[in-house]
Scaffold this motif. Sequence first.
Motif, short mmCIF file in Angstrom:
data_model
loop_
_atom_site.label_atom_id
_atom_site.label_comp_id
_atom_site.label_asym_id
_atom_site.label_seq_id
_atom_site.Cartn_x
_atom_site.Cartn_y
_atom_site.Cartn_z
N LEU A 1 7.83 -4.66 11.21
CA LEU A 1 7.59 -3.84 10.02
C LEU A 1 8.68 -2.80 9.91
CD1 LEU A 1 5.88 -2.79 7.64
CD2 LEU A 1 4.60 -1.41 9.30
N LEU A 2 9.36 -2.80 8.77
CA LEU A 2 10.33 -1.75 8.46
C LEU A 2 9.63 -0.80 7.50
CD1 LEU A 2 12.16 -4.44 9.07
CD2 LEU A 2 13.94 -2.80 8.55
N LEU A 3 9.18 0.29 8.03
CA LEU A 3 8.36 1.26 7.31
C LEU A 3 9.24 2.16 6.45
CD1 LEU A 3 5.31 1.78 7.37
CD2 LEU A 3 5.71 3.48 9.13
N LEU A 4 8.90 2.28 5.18
CA LEU A 4 9.66 3.14 4.27
C LEU A 4 9.37 4.59 4.60
CD1 LEU A 4 9.04 1.31 0.87
CD2 LEU A 4 10.67 0.75 2.68
N ASP A 5 10.42 5.43 4.61
CA ASP A 5 10.18 6.84 4.89
C ASP A 5 9.64 7.56 3.65
OD1 ASP A 5 12.36 7.53 3.24
OD2 ASP A 5 13.73 7.79 4.93
N ALA B 1 4.84 10.02 10.10
CA ALA B 1 4.39 10.01 11.50
C ALA B 1 3.01 9.35 11.64
CB ALA B 1 4.36 11.43 12.05
N GLU B 2 2.10 9.64 10.72
CA GLU B 2 0.76 9.05 10.77
C GLU B 2 0.80 7.56 10.44
OE1 GLU B 2 -2.37 11.10 8.68
OE2 GLU B 2 -1.43 13.03 9.11
N ARG B 3 1.63 7.18 9.47
CA ARG B 3 1.75 5.76 9.12
C ARG B 3 2.33 4.97 10.28
NH1 ARG B 3 5.28 5.04 5.04
NH2 ARG B 3 6.02 7.16 5.01
N MET B 4 3.28 5.57 11.00
CA MET B 4 3.86 4.91 12.18
C MET B 4 2.79 4.68 13.24
SD MET B 4 7.25 4.25 12.27
CE MET B 4 7.69 4.32 13.98
N LEU B 5 2.01 5.71 13.55
CA LEU B 5 0.96 5.58 14.56
C LEU B 5 -0.06 4.51 14.20
CD1 LEU B 5 0.28 9.30 15.53
CD2 LEU B 5 1.23 7.51 16.99
N LEU B 6 -0.51 4.52 12.96
CA LEU B 6 -1.48 3.52 12.53
C LEU B 6 -0.90 2.10 12.61
CD1 LEU B 6 -3.25 5.14 9.47
CD2 LEU B 6 -4.32 4.33 11.56
N ALA B 7 0.30 1.92 12.10
CA ALA B 7 0.91 0.59 12.07
C ALA B 7 1.14 0.05 13.48
CB ALA B 7 2.22 0.64 11.30
N GLN B 8 1.45 0.92 14.43
CA GLN B 8 1.69 0.48 15.80
C GLN B 8 0.42 -0.08 16.45
OE1 GLN B 8 3.37 4.08 17.39
NE2 GLN B 8 5.45 3.50 16.80
N HIS B 9 -0.72 0.19 15.88
CA HIS B 9 -1.98 -0.29 16.44
C HIS B 9 -2.54 -1.52 15.72
CE1 HIS B 9 -1.79 3.64 18.35
NE2 HIS B 9 -2.59 3.13 19.26
N LEU B 10 -1.79 -2.03 14.75
CA LEU B 10 -2.26 -3.19 14.00
C LEU B 10 -1.93 -4.48 14.73
CD1 LEU B 10 -1.22 -2.19 10.37
CD2 LEU B 10 -3.51 -2.16 11.37
N ARG B 11 -2.91 -5.38 14.77
CA ARG B 11 -2.65 -6.71 15.33
C ARG B 11 -1.71 -7.46 14.41
NH1 ARG B 11 -8.52 -8.71 16.13
NH2 ARG B 11 -9.22 -6.77 16.98
N GLY B 12 -0.84 -8.23 15.00
CA GLY B 12 0.07 -9.05 14.20
C GLY B 12 1.45 -8.46 14.07
N LEU B 13 1.61 -7.19 14.41
CA LEU B 13 2.93 -6.57 14.36
C LEU B 13 3.50 -6.49 15.77
CD1 LEU B 13 2.52 -3.63 11.84
CD2 LEU B 13 3.93 -5.67 11.58
N TYR C 1 9.23 -5.21 4.67
CA TYR C 1 9.59 -3.88 4.18
C TYR C 1 8.39 -3.36 3.41
CZ TYR C 1 14.35 -5.52 5.08
OH TYR C 1 15.49 -6.01 5.67
N ALA C 2 7.77 -2.27 3.86
CA ALA C 2 6.56 -1.80 3.20
C ALA C 2 6.31 -0.32 3.49
CB ALA C 2 5.36 -2.63 3.66
N ALA C 3 5.48 0.28 2.64
CA ALA C 3 5.11 1.68 2.80
C ALA C 3 3.96 1.85 3.78
CB ALA C 3 4.74 2.28 1.44
N PHE C 4 2.97 0.96 3.72
CA PHE C 4 1.74 1.06 4.52
C PHE C 4 1.12 2.44 4.39
CE2 PHE C 4 1.00 -2.62 7.53
CZ PHE C 4 1.64 -3.53 6.71
N ASP C 5 1.11 2.93 3.15
CA ASP C 5 0.49 4.22 2.84
C ASP C 5 -0.95 3.90 2.44
OD1 ASP C 5 0.29 6.95 2.41
OD2 ASP C 5 0.98 6.81 0.33
N MET C 6 -1.91 4.28 3.24
CA MET C 6 -3.32 3.93 3.05
C MET C 6 -3.48 2.41 3.22
SD MET C 6 -4.59 6.88 2.70
CE MET C 6 -6.28 6.50 2.35
#
Length: 109
Positions: free
Chosen positions: A33-37, A54-66, A7-12
Amino acid sequence: MSICQLYAAFDMITMRELDVLAQLRSRHRRVRLLLLDDELITSVYGRPPIMPLAERMLLAQHLRGLDEVVVYDPGQPPGSQAGYVIAGDPVPMSWACQAIVPAAGMAVA
């Protein structure tokens, strides 16, 4: 090895988040990853996110390991997967999760 949920924000996204992902990947077969809105981030952190959902979703979808990235839904039951939050991140007290600590040298908020 099992499935886990972070559970994380992944903001920056920083090395801190990447280190946590690597740790979880070494312990579990699948990492979700359960991304916080934006609203929940504002509520928990006391400020709106720097990057919109929307931007955090796109970035996170490209991370290795998820293996999967979804928006956290507080109405959904957590399931039987191991749940994690990044140590030092403010989270609602009702979340029954383990805190995962970034490696030495990684800043904890």
